[in-house]
Design an enzyme around this catalytic site. Sequence first.
Site, mmCIF file in Angstrom:
data_model
loop_
_atom_site.group_PDB
_atom_site.id
_atom_site.type_symbol
_atom_site.label_atom_id
_atom_site.label_comp_id
_atom_site.label_asym_id
_atom_site.label_seq_id
_atom_site.Cartn_x
_atom_site.Cartn_y
_atom_site.Cartn_z
ATOM 1 N NE ARG A 136 5.290 -7.964 11.624
ATOM 2 C CZ ARG A 136 4.787 -6.754 12.222
ATOM 3 N NH1 ARG A 136 3.576 -6.457 12.484
ATOM 4 N NH2 ARG A 136 5.843 -5.710 12.125
ATOM 5 C CD GLU A 196 -2.599 -1.274 2.729
ATOM 6 O OE1 GLU A 196 -3.393 -0.384 2.737
ATOM 7 O OE2 GLU A 196 -2.386 -1.994 3.624
ATOM 8 C CE LYS A 217 2.818 0.474 5.027
ATOM 9 N NZ LYS A 217 2.602 0.489 3.798
#
Length: 640
Positions: A336, A50, A346
């Site tokens: 992850r 994104e 983020k």
Amino acid sequence: MTDSNTNEHQPTPDGAAEAPAEHQDFLREMVQGDLAAGRISGVVTRFPPEPNGYLHIGHAKAICLNFGIARQFEGQCNLRMDDTNPTKEDVEYVDSITADVKWLIAGWADHCLGMKPVGRLPEKSDLGGREDYYQPPVMAAEGATGSASAPEAGDAPGGSEAPASPEPLEPFYASDYFEPLYEYAVELVRRGKAYVCDHTPAEVDEMRGAPHRPGQESAFRDRTVGESLDLLERMRAGEFPDAARTLRAKIDMSAPNVWLRDPVLYRIRHATHHHTGDDWCIYPMYDFAHGLSDYIEGITHSLCTLEFEVHRPLYEWILEALDLPRAHPRQREFARLNMTYTVMSKRKLLRLVQEEHVSGWDDPRMPTVSGMRRRGYPAAAIRDFCGRIGVAKSDNMVQVQMLEHCVREDLNPRAPRAMAVLRPLRVVIENYPEGHVEEMEAVNNPEDASMGTRLVPFSRVIYIEQDDFREVPPPKYFRLSPGKEVRLRYAYVIKCTDVVKDPETGEVVEVRATYDPATRSGMNPEGRKVKATVHWVSADHAIDAEVRLYGALFTAEDPEDVPEDGDFIDSLDPDSLETLTDCKLEPSLGAAVPGAAVQFERLGYFCADPEDSRPGAPVFNRTVTLKDAWARIEKKQGQG
């Protein structure tokens, strides 16, 4: 953590260490099985960030995995912007993501990079009486031309080889699929599998329930198909304000998986989009756009991090509910990356930037790809790190020291050496002739004889590191001190004869010494043993420079593990950056190319800052330290 399986490094044309050959893991075994079973005829993966922030080391792991699988199985990996939220996304992020991906895969998997011609939209076709959308890729490699043909009905994904193209290319964009996605949404309504809901977002969240209790059905769940189609069209036309209505899937409000409890597919959001402008005021939710974007691009394997595992049933439900004519992509999940002394959120990284705790997204202390690049981390070292940590099915914490180790291993055989004095102490060699200058031959890299040698000027006045002199030396200190000798690297043995102190502070500001002409580098008089060698720079020839010493941004091993009333900001290390402005460098460093790696002998690996370094005024960033035995001894003595 999975087995790292140490592999031989293969040299690349530019001398950089290649990433280890891909070892098997459960995802590669799945891909291999799908190929063997004929479920697919080729492999197409994707990296779909994104564009709401810069990429970080966790994304680097995903990039290496997706491009690594494409590389291993001679397939392709599409770079796509999953840009479905106009209020968080920006062209700045698109540009940085594109640059970071290209940098990370250059010379390794750039031949696998799938992109599209600028402005190209998906092609609409009829497959077996059903409308279908397909976005043909082209490869970013130069030289070839052509276009990929549209797949036939029932084709397994990956069957059409994507050609290279000299046309200007750009990443794929989920926003390029807004029209097809809207048509797919209309089709779900027509099939009775979606409806327009008037509940507020807060009401929808409350009515969803929890895993241990069923949800409550919407009061608008039984709207007729005609009414929902009318309202959806009016939503698109901009008739209603933000959040007034949503489009929801009609699945099962009692499903154990809460993501199947009539999830929202579209919401109203009157906001300008970075890519489509003001063409739309309704935007698809990520879960709706994700799988369909994969399908439109012919993705075979959609590899996500573990938080998407609970979303997989919805991913599959949407594809199956639409009865799409081509084979569906297959989603699977992996753990992850979590790394010590680092945050990966983020949202938290954005806060560090916005509150100016760092200088920007590319601050060398940030775990962003752009920050690591500015710090001097080689792409090959990052790929090596991602290969060593492997692919796991459960979350784990990786030590940041492993990344630093990979950086050192990559730089050691190829970074040229140079001498730099970061905290200079003036040394006057009293018996050396005034005005006399000698050229000392210095080795550029002891690991690679082909890198040759350079000449370093030597004169009566030199600089050494302040740490290389102690007026009152502690035990086991073998560097320069009154009456003691050290060897100057590539030059002579000198002996401290006196010191000059600041009359006010008593601090030693100058060392007086003598040299032995018989000890020039390469000459070793019999019986002469000197235990320490120090680096130096000739005062008359030194280049003045600024040097930035970067350390870990946080003092806590896990900065995200904070109490309820705590804040990850509390563990920021105020000493994570030390800027030295009076550094003295040997003359060869005056021509340092921004971003190029160099080892300051005995100090660490550095690179000229690509943003701030200027001819005649170089700025160097410390990439990573060397192992320092004395520092460990001093630390142990201090603890004692």
